[in-house]
Enzyme design. Structure first.
Site, short mmCIF file in Angstrom:
data_model
loop_
_atom_site.label_atom_id
_atom_site.label_comp_id
_atom_site.label_asym_id
_atom_site.label_seq_id
_atom_site.Cartn_x
_atom_site.Cartn_y
_atom_site.Cartn_z
N CYS A 258 0.82 -1.22 0.00
CA CYS A 258 0.00 0.00 0.00
C CYS A 258 0.85 1.27 0.00
CB CYS A 258 -0.95 0.01 1.19
SG CYS A 258 -2.08 -1.38 1.17
N HIS B 151 -3.58 7.27 2.75
CA HIS B 151 -3.92 5.98 2.16
C HIS B 151 -5.35 5.61 2.56
CE1 HIS B 151 -3.86 1.90 0.95
NE2 HIS B 151 -3.73 1.38 2.16
N ASN C 60 -9.93 -0.37 -0.39
CA ASN C 60 -8.48 -0.18 -0.32
C ASN C 60 -7.86 -0.66 -1.64
OD1 ASN C 60 -5.74 -0.39 0.15
ND2 ASN C 60 -5.94 -1.35 2.16
#
Ligand code: ACO
Length: 331
Positions: A117, A258, A288
């Site tokens: 990520c 994020h 996500n």
């Protein structure tokens, strides 16, 4: 140059989300879960999934073309293509190389960066270093992932969280002015490697019928541990990146974190003391998207007019590794 400092400036942004949508209601039909559980725990309402027969570079291509058009740049103007991803089209070569050919970027050197990520921030830091040292004048930097390909759709604790997408920025060198990447910091702690990982499919446990049978090619995660360390680490590195840039939190116009989970984002904003109006949230729409989440949110924020010339924007991300990072950018 009489002491002028070379910086990387963001000249253009672009993003691409697959058209296929999976809503929480769709998941209710597939699993023992509910829209309410997912919404309360994560803030996610739906996510996008890359259609079968397509690979990461197909998504990345559209994000790249949009970012280059925004920057007024042609493929042959690119010196480097650096893609943050953990879901390349193939184990090798890199998706950046696949993309280079799709774009016809004949002068560029290209490679992938694996930091889950935090992949986009890692790619951004590497590109920024090439530009600052004069090794490249321009770079296409991407975060692009299709985590749907690594999900066990029977595991309700993970499959509800993730989605697919691609985001891109074009960087160029600037010798004057105060615009551009003011700081970018990276950190890792490999002792958490197995807190969030895909156990099989690498050199340690290559694919075999048993690993496939046991779903070991899919994401395995201790969600509570990720949550705790993510909030703390993103706060710390954000403060460090701001300090290095010589910027106070009050000078930051927008925070682009994020997009893992709305609760993580809210907890981070509270710890930083930043009101939610200054924080970009789109996790409700896309889930996500791993390395894509920050550049997709950045591109959307620009297109919605939330970033004006002179604004200072704070980017931060956290993911498997653990790997995390933050950047301070003046537009
Ligand atoms: N629907 C219904 N119930 C569920 C679901 C679901 N989808 N998933 C788990 N449950 C159940 C569990 O089985 C458990 O039941 P039990 O109490 O009977 O055993 C109960 O809900 C609570 O489960 P927990 O895992 O303790 O739930 P928690 O409150 O920790 O929330 C979550 C889980 C949402 C994953 C949370 O830990 C989280 O957001 N962690 C961060 C993880 C993350 O964002 N990872 C992304 C990658 S890293 C990054 O990008 C930052």
């Amino acid at each position: 140059m009489s002491g002028a400092q070379r910086r990387s400036v963001i000249l253009g942004t672009g993003s691409e989300l697959p058209t296929k949508v999976i809503t929480n209601q769709d998941l209710e039909r597939m699993l023992e879960t509910s829209d309410e559980w997912i919404t309360v725990r994560t803030g996610i309402k739906q996510r996008r999934v890359l259609e079968e027969g397509k690979g990461n570079a197909d998504m990345a291509y559209h994000a790249a073309v949009r970012a280059m058009a925004d920057a007024g740049m042609e493929a042959n103007d690119l010196d480097a293509i650096i893609m943050g991803t953990v879901t390349p089209d193939y184990l090798f070569p890199s998706s950046a190389c696949v993309l280079e050919d799709m774009l016809g970027a004949r002068k560029a050197f290209s490679f992938d960066v694996n930091a889950a990520c935090a992949g986009f921030l890692n790619a951004l830091a590497v590109a920024d270093s090439f530009i600052r040292t004069g090794r490249a004048r321009t770079a296409l930097v991407l975060g692009s992932d299709a985590l749907s390909r690594l999900l066990n759709w029977d595991d309700r604790s993970t499959c509800i969280l993730f989605g697919d997408g691609a985001g891109a920025v074009v960087l160029g060198a600037s010798e004057n002015g105060d615009r551009g990447i003011l700081s970018v910091l990276l950190r890792t702690d490999g002792s958490y490697a197995k807190t969030l990982y895909v156990p099989a499919g690498g050199s340690l446990r290559p694919a075999n019928p048993e690993t496939v049978q046991n779903n070991e090619h899919t994401i395995t995660m201790n969600g509570k541990e990720v949550f705790k360390v993510a909030v703390r680490s993103m706060e710390e590195i954000s403060r460090q990146a701001l300090k290095e840039a010589g910027i106070d939190l009050e000078q930051v116009s927008l925070v682009i974190p994020h997009q893992a989970n709305r609760r993580i984002i809210v907890a981070l904003a509270e710890r930083l003391g930043v009101p939610m109006e200054k924080v970009v949230v789109n996790v409700d729409k896309y889930g996500n998207t791993s390395a894509a989440s920050v550049p997709v949110a950045l591109d959307e924020a620009r297109r919605e007019g939330r970033i004006k010339p002179g604004d200072v924007v704070l980017l931060n991300a956290f993911g498997a590794g653990f790997a995390w990072g933050a950047a301070v950018v003046r537009f």
